[in-house]
Design a protein around this motif. Structure first.
Motif, PDB file in Angstrom:
ATOM      1  N   TRP A   1       0.817  -1.213   0.000  1.00 27.11           N
ATOM      2  CA  TRP A   1       0.000   0.000   0.000  1.00 27.11           C
ATOM      3  C   TRP A   1       0.853   1.267   0.000  1.00 27.11           C
ATOM      4  O   TRP A   1       1.949   1.300   0.555  1.00 27.11           O
ATOM      5  CB  TRP A   1      -0.922   0.016   1.220  1.00 27.11           C
ATOM      6  CG  TRP A   1      -1.915  -1.084   1.248  1.00 27.11           C
ATOM      7  CD1 TRP A   1      -1.935  -2.159   2.091  1.00 27.11           C
ATOM      8  CD2 TRP A   1      -3.034  -1.253   0.371  1.00 27.11           C
ATOM      9  NE1 TRP A   1      -3.003  -2.975   1.794  1.00 27.11           N
ATOM     10  CE2 TRP A   1      -3.690  -2.445   0.740  1.00 27.11           C
ATOM     11  CE3 TRP A   1      -3.542  -0.522  -0.695  1.00 27.11           C
ATOM     12  CZ2 TRP A   1      -4.832  -2.914   0.092  1.00 27.11           C
ATOM     13  CZ3 TRP A   1      -4.674  -0.981  -1.353  1.00 27.11           C
ATOM     14  CH2 TRP A   1      -5.306  -2.158  -0.958  1.00 27.11           C
ATOM     15  N   SER A   2       0.291   2.330  -0.572  1.00 26.45           N
ATOM     16  CA  SER A   2       0.940   3.638  -0.540  1.00 26.45           C
ATOM     17  C   SER A   2       0.659   4.360   0.773  1.00 26.45           C
ATOM     18  O   SER A   2       1.482   5.152   1.242  1.00 26.45           O
ATOM     19  CB  SER A   2       0.462   4.505  -1.700  1.00 26.45           C
ATOM     20  OG  SER A   2       0.766   3.905  -2.937  1.00 26.45           O
ATOM     21  N   ALA A   3      -0.507   4.117   1.356  1.00 24.28           N
ATOM     22  CA  ALA A   3      -0.874   4.766   2.612  1.00 24.28           C
ATOM     23  C   ALA A   3      -2.001   3.988   3.279  1.00 24.28           C
ATOM     24  O   ALA A   3      -2.843   3.384   2.605  1.00 24.28           O
ATOM     25  CB  ALA A   3      -1.314   6.209   2.370  1.00 24.28           C
TER      26      ALA A   3
ATOM     27  N   GLN B   1      -1.373   4.268  -4.814  1.00 20.35           N
ATOM     28  CA  GLN B   1      -1.195   5.370  -5.756  1.00 20.35           C
ATOM     29  C   GLN B   1      -0.078   5.041  -6.722  1.00 20.35           C
ATOM     30  O   GLN B   1       0.941   4.452  -6.340  1.00 20.35           O
ATOM     31  CB  GLN B   1      -0.867   6.650  -4.990  1.00 20.35           C
ATOM     32  CG  GLN B   1      -0.759   7.896  -5.857  1.00 20.35           C
ATOM     33  CD  GLN B   1      -0.735   9.160  -5.026  1.00 20.35           C
ATOM     34  OE1 GLN B   1      -1.692   9.472  -4.343  1.00 20.35           O
ATOM     35  NE2 GLN B   1       0.367   9.876  -5.078  1.00 20.35           N
ATOM     36  N   SER B   2      -0.252   5.443  -7.974  1.00 21.59           N
ATOM     37  CA  SER B   2       0.785   5.211  -8.973  1.00 21.59           C
ATOM     38  C   SER B   2       2.026   6.021  -8.627  1.00 21.59           C
ATOM     39  O   SER B   2       1.943   7.111  -8.083  1.00 21.59           O
ATOM     40  CB  SER B   2       0.273   5.597 -10.358  1.00 21.59           C
ATOM     41  OG  SER B   2      -0.079   6.970 -10.388  1.00 21.59           O
ATOM     42  N   ARG B   3       3.175   5.473  -8.960  1.00 18.72           N
ATOM     43  CA  ARG B   3       4.431   6.170  -8.693  1.00 18.72           C
ATOM     44  C   ARG B   3       4.933   6.899  -9.930  1.00 18.72           C
ATOM     45  O   ARG B   3       5.268   8.063  -9.875  1.00 18.72           O
ATOM     46  CB  ARG B   3       5.482   5.154  -8.227  1.00 18.72           C
ATOM     47  CG  ARG B   3       5.250   4.623  -6.831  1.00 18.72           C
ATOM     48  CD  ARG B   3       5.654   5.651  -5.797  1.00 18.72           C
ATOM     49  NE  ARG B   3       7.057   5.995  -5.920  1.00 18.72           N
ATOM     50  CZ  ARG B   3       8.049   5.268  -5.426  1.00 18.72           C
ATOM     51  NH1 ARG B   3       7.790   4.157  -4.780  1.00 18.72           N
ATOM     52  NH2 ARG B   3       9.300   5.655  -5.559  1.00 18.72           N
TER      53      ARG B   3
ATOM     54  N   CYS C   1      -2.729   8.442 -10.350  1.00 16.10           N
ATOM     55  CA  CYS C   1      -3.913   7.602 -10.185  1.00 16.10           C
ATOM     56  C   CYS C   1      -3.915   7.018  -8.782  1.00 16.10           C
ATOM     57  O   CYS C   1      -2.861   6.815  -8.178  1.00 16.10           O
ATOM     58  CB  CYS C   1      -3.888   6.453 -11.183  1.00 16.10           C
ATOM     59  SG  CYS C   1      -3.712   6.979 -12.885  1.00 16.10           S
ATOM     60  N   SER C   2      -5.095   6.722  -8.292  1.00 19.18           N
ATOM     61  CA  SER C   2      -5.177   6.083  -6.985  1.00 19.18           C
ATOM     62  C   SER C   2      -6.427   5.219  -6.895  1.00 19.18           C
ATOM     63  O   SER C   2      -7.421   5.459  -7.575  1.00 19.18           O
ATOM     64  CB  SER C   2      -5.204   7.129  -5.865  1.00 19.18           C
ATOM     65  OG  SER C   2      -6.362   7.944  -5.964  1.00 19.18           O
ATOM     66  N   ARG C   3      -6.329   4.192  -6.073  1.00 13.12           N
ATOM     67  CA  ARG C   3      -7.460   3.345  -5.721  1.00 13.12           C
ATOM     68  C   ARG C   3      -7.515   3.331  -4.193  1.00 13.12           C
ATOM     69  O   ARG C   3      -6.505   3.097  -3.535  1.00 13.12           O
ATOM     70  CB  ARG C   3      -7.257   1.918  -6.213  1.00 13.12           C
ATOM     71  CG  ARG C   3      -7.003   1.805  -7.712  1.00 13.12           C
ATOM     72  CD  ARG C   3      -8.305   1.584  -8.439  1.00 13.12           C
ATOM     73  NE  ARG C   3      -8.068   1.117  -9.797  1.00 13.12           N
ATOM     74  CZ  ARG C   3      -8.442   1.760 -10.887  1.00 13.12           C
ATOM     75  NH1 ARG C   3      -9.032   2.925 -10.794  1.00 13.12           N
ATOM     76  NH2 ARG C   3      -8.230   1.247 -12.085  1.00 13.12           N
ATOM     77  N   VAL C   4      -8.691   3.583  -3.641  1.00 15.76           N
ATOM     78  CA  VAL C   4      -8.852   3.610  -2.189  1.00 15.76           C
ATOM     79  C   VAL C   4      -9.828   2.516  -1.779  1.00 15.76           C
ATOM     80  O   VAL C   4     -10.958   2.454  -2.282  1.00 15.76           O
ATOM     81  CB  VAL C   4      -9.345   4.986  -1.704  1.00 15.76           C
ATOM     82  CG1 VAL C   4      -9.414   5.013  -0.172  1.00 15.76           C
ATOM     83  CG2 VAL C   4      -8.433   6.091  -2.205  1.00 15.76           C
TER      84      VAL C   4
ATOM     85  N   GLU D   1       9.320  11.269  -3.332  1.00 18.76           N
ATOM     86  CA  GLU D   1       9.273  10.529  -2.085  1.00 18.76           C
ATOM     87  C   GLU D   1       8.519   9.215  -2.284  1.00 18.76           C
ATOM     88  O   GLU D   1       7.562   9.151  -3.048  1.00 18.76           O
ATOM     89  CB  GLU D   1       8.577  11.351  -0.998  1.00 18.76           C
ATOM     90  CG  GLU D   1       9.377  12.549  -0.518  1.00 18.76           C
ATOM     91  CD  GLU D   1       8.694  13.273   0.610  1.00 18.76           C
ATOM     92  OE1 GLU D   1       9.403  13.882   1.423  1.00 18.76           O
ATOM     93  OE2 GLU D   1       7.439  13.226   0.680  1.00 18.76           O
ATOM     94  N   ALA D   2       8.958   8.179  -1.589  1.00 16.49           N
ATOM     95  CA  ALA D   2       8.276   6.888  -1.617  1.00 16.49           C
ATOM     96  C   ALA D   2       7.519   6.728  -0.310  1.00 16.49           C
ATOM     97  O   ALA D   2       8.103   6.771   0.769  1.00 16.49           O
ATOM     98  CB  ALA D   2       9.289   5.756  -1.786  1.00 16.49           C
ATOM     99  N   THR D   3       6.213   6.596  -0.409  1.00 14.56           N
ATOM    100  CA  THR D   3       5.381   6.424   0.776  1.00 14.56           C
ATOM    101  C   THR D   3       4.783   5.025   0.783  1.00 14.56           C
ATOM    102  O   THR D   3       4.376   4.509  -0.264  1.00 14.56           O
ATOM    103  CB  THR D   3       4.248   7.464   0.822  1.00 14.56           C
ATOM    104  OG1 THR D   3       3.413   7.303  -0.344  1.00 14.56           O
ATOM    105  CG2 THR D   3       4.803   8.880   0.828  1.00 14.56           C
TER     106      THR D   3
END
Length: 220
Positions: free
Chosen positions: A16-18, A38-40, A49-52, A201-203
């Motif tokens: 996951w990104s977050a 989220q796309s990097r 882009c993001s999927r939640v 940054e990489a989250t």
């Protein structure tokens, strides 16, 4: 095992990104999380882009369900979302099912995230829960570990490894959002890390559920 539980089990292991902690149910039977991927890599000037997702676990951290919450894809022809995330999105419960679950399972309020620069202590349970982020050494881009102490028991509950596109050196930071279950014996921790990376940054986010059994500290 139902398909939904299989999917949720995959969600717990997802990159996951977050992660945001939504809260425990009032009866303490489940805890809800908001998980974002989220796309990097993206062209200049394009919104990522993001999927939640809504991910639900039990008090021992076992998966109960996963649902879609919202999606942001600026350009239809290109998503820049990895295949595993896209497959999980397509197979998860839809937005209506997510809202139905939230309406039928009122959640207890949670506090904002806390920096782990100097550690964090979660009070209000049967015992204080201490949380720190420890870095492996002497590597130039070390693995970070979420170390939890409950009474006399201590364990590393999650790890954040350095990736190929992460930049070596200083700059690692992390936060934790934490809440006790109503029984005061189980705790949910949303651990989010940030590292310098090649382009940005990489989250990354991690779902962690702490229980006396998980720490070998089960007292009756």
């Amino acid at each position: 095992m139902t398909l939904l539980v299989v999917l949720a089990s995959a969600a717990l292991l997802h990159d996951w990104s977050a992660i945001a902690l939504r809260g425990w149910t009032r009866d303490g039977a489940a805890v809800a999380w908001e998980a974002t991927m989220q796309s990097r890599e993206k062209p200049d000037g394009v919104v990522p882009c993001s999927r939640v997702f809504l991910v639900v676990t039990d008090p021992e951290g076992r998966a109960l369900g996963v649902y879609r919450l919202r999606s942001q894809v600026p350009m239809e022809e290109v998503t820049w979302i990895d295949e595993a995330t896209d497959s999980l999105w397509k197979a998860s419960g839809d937005e209506g099912a997510a809202q139905s679950w939230l309406l039928s399972h009122p959640l207890l309020a949670v506090s904002p995230p806390h920096s782990l620069r100097n550690g964090f202590v979660l009070e209000g349970g049967h015992e204080k829960l201490r949380v720190i982020a420890k870095m492996d050494s002497p590597h130039s881009c070390p693995t970070a570990r979420l170390r939890v102490t409950l009474g006399s028991a201590q364990a590393d509950m999650a790890a954040d490894a350095c990736r190929v596109d992460d930049a070596a050196g200083k700059g690692f930071t992390s936060t934790v959002q934490a809440a006790w279950a109503p029984d005061g014996r189980h705790a949910a921790l949303a651990w989010n890390t940030t590292r310098p990376a090649r382009h940005d940054e990489a989250t990354r986010g991690h779902i962690v559920v702490v229980s006396p059994a998980a720490l070998g500290h089960d007292r009756h």
